[in-house]
Design a protein around this motif. Structure first.
Motif, PDB file in Angstrom:
ATOM      1  N   ASN A  41       0.819  -1.214   0.000  1.00 11.73           N
ATOM      2  CA  ASN A  41       0.000   0.000   0.000  1.00 11.73           C
ATOM      3  C   ASN A  41       0.852   1.264   0.000  1.00 11.73           C
ATOM      4  N   VAL A  48       3.750   8.994   4.129  1.00  9.78           N
ATOM      5  CA  VAL A  48       2.788   8.161   4.831  1.00  9.78           C
ATOM      6  C   VAL A  48       2.606   8.676   6.254  1.00  9.78           C
ATOM      7  N   GLU A  49       1.516   8.276   6.877  1.00 12.96           N
ATOM      8  CA  GLU A  49       1.198   8.706   8.233  1.00 12.96           C
ATOM      9  C   GLU A  49       1.419   7.558   9.214  1.00 12.96           C
ATOM     10  N   GLN A  52      -0.292   3.850   9.289  1.00 11.80           N
ATOM     11  CA  GLN A  52      -0.789   3.461   7.965  1.00 11.80           C
ATOM     12  C   GLN A  52      -0.256   2.079   7.592  1.00 11.80           C
ATOM     13  N   ARG A 124       3.105  -1.656   9.592  1.00 15.75           N
ATOM     14  CA  ARG A 124       2.526  -0.314   9.604  1.00 15.75           C
ATOM     15  C   ARG A 124       3.620   0.722   9.845  1.00 15.75           C
ATOM     16  N   ASP A 128       5.115   9.375  11.016  1.00 11.58           N
ATOM     17  CA  ASP A 128       4.961  10.071   9.737  1.00 11.58           C
ATOM     18  C   ASP A 128       6.324  10.165   9.055  1.00 11.58           C
TER      19      ASP A 128
END
Length: 341
Positions: A41, A48-49, A52, A124, A128
């Motif tokens: 993803n 990205v955060e 995520q 994940r 950030d």
């Protein structure tokens, strides 16, 4: 004569060093098991955060086990409910209720264990940041310890460098600095010291220093690994500053010519005490007051006690060459100044 006015200015003693940039936060995400990648993803260089989902591994077997244990939990809940109702009607014992409660807690613990294992199948973002290059594809087989992707937090960057121990007393958190890099030769980046190492290297007698530089430009120009030329602004202070060219050295002493405006622009040769120097400027420690006029252009022709005519006063907005060009034009109005034709 062309004069300039002595003025107070922000001053500091520069200390130069070489440093290397590091990301504010940096991590390499790796696999903890042998499994196949089923979902990606992210893209190269994507922001990205935290939290995520980036990578999902094949977890069908674990999901099946979870569903089976969840079904068993529902059965144990029903059994506990029935045992509780019977006990309330005095048709069952307290021991049966306690056994049902223990069996339910056991299956709930098994569910927690499976969900914890399932978390290892999903990678994940821990904070950030910016994703590096993607070197895996959907369907790839990964193994424990295999590096899958890198993540760097770059809105601020850390600049690590070393300073000789003789300058340790001048270092403190919050001390301002500027830095330059060959990648952007015409730009200067500003920051401040964040921390100072607790130990002095016994080999080269230097101490490690870490500074923080803002890097919130959308292009993220500063990247980890860059070599930076650092200039520390030691002992920041307000100093009396004049152009270096106004000084008249004589042995180890320094003089300049002060123009007394109250006495028909009479020249006074005055001894001054100089401090630090920087390109084109010098700090005056004693012998001159802020606001006094000193001879800037024509020092070689200046004589103590003479009265002079001022052609102009050079400052931040008017350079000496501008005053000279203006005088040439006034003297010969029909002849264009050099560069104006």
């Amino acid at each position: 004569m062309i004069a300039t006015r002595a003025a107070l200015s922000q001053w500091s003693d520069p200390l130069e060093a070489l440093g290397t940039l590091r990301a504010d936060e940096s991590v390499t995400l790796s696999a903890t098991m042998t499994e196949i990648v089923t979902e990606l993803n992210f893209h190269d260089g994507e922001a990205v955060e935290a939290g995520q989902l980036l990578v999902r591994l094949e977890d069908a077997e674990e999901q099946a086990q979870l569903r089976a244990v969840q079904a068993l939990r529902d059965e144990r809940r029903n059994a506990l409910s029935r045992a509780t109702q019977l006990q309330q009607r005095n048709l069952g014992s307290r021991a049966d209720v306690e056994d049902s409660q223990a069996q339910l807690r056991q299956v709930e613990a098994e569910i927690d264990e499976i969900e914890a294992r399932l978390a290892d199948y999903r990678l994940r973002a821990p904070f950030d940041g910016i994703i590096g290059f993607r070197n895996i594809s959907t369907g790839s087989l990964v193994t424990p310890g295999m590096e899958l992707l890198t993540l760097d937090k770059l809105d601020v960057v850390k600049l690590d460098f070393r300073v000789p121990e003789v300058h340790l007393a001048a270092l403190e958190p919050g001390l301002r600095l500027t830095a330059r890099t060959a990648a952007y030769p015409d730009e200067t980046f500003s920051g401040e010291i964040a921390s100072i190492g607790t130990r002095v290297d016994p080999v080269d007698r230097s101490v490690a220093v870490r500074a923080i530089l803002p890097n919130d430009d959308l292009r993220l120009r500063l990247r980890p690994g860059m070599l930076m030329e650092v200039v520390l602004q030691r002992r920041p202070r307000e100093a009396l500053v004049v152009p270096e060219s106004v000084l008249v050295p004589s042995g180890e002493r320094h003089y300049l010519f002060v123009i007394d405006e109250s006495d028909d622009n009479r020249l006074e040769r005055r001894r001054v005490e100089v401090g630090e120097r920087r390109v084109g400027e010098v700090e005056i420690l004693a012998g001159l007051e802020a606001g006094e006029l000193v001879v800037h252009h024509g020092v070689q022709r200046a004589r103590d006690g003479e009265h002079v005519a001022l052609l102009g006063i050079a400052d931040d907005e008017t350079a000496v060459r501008d005053i000279l060009r203006r005088e040439r034009q006034q003297a010969s109005p029909d002849v264009p100044a050099q560069g104006d034709a």
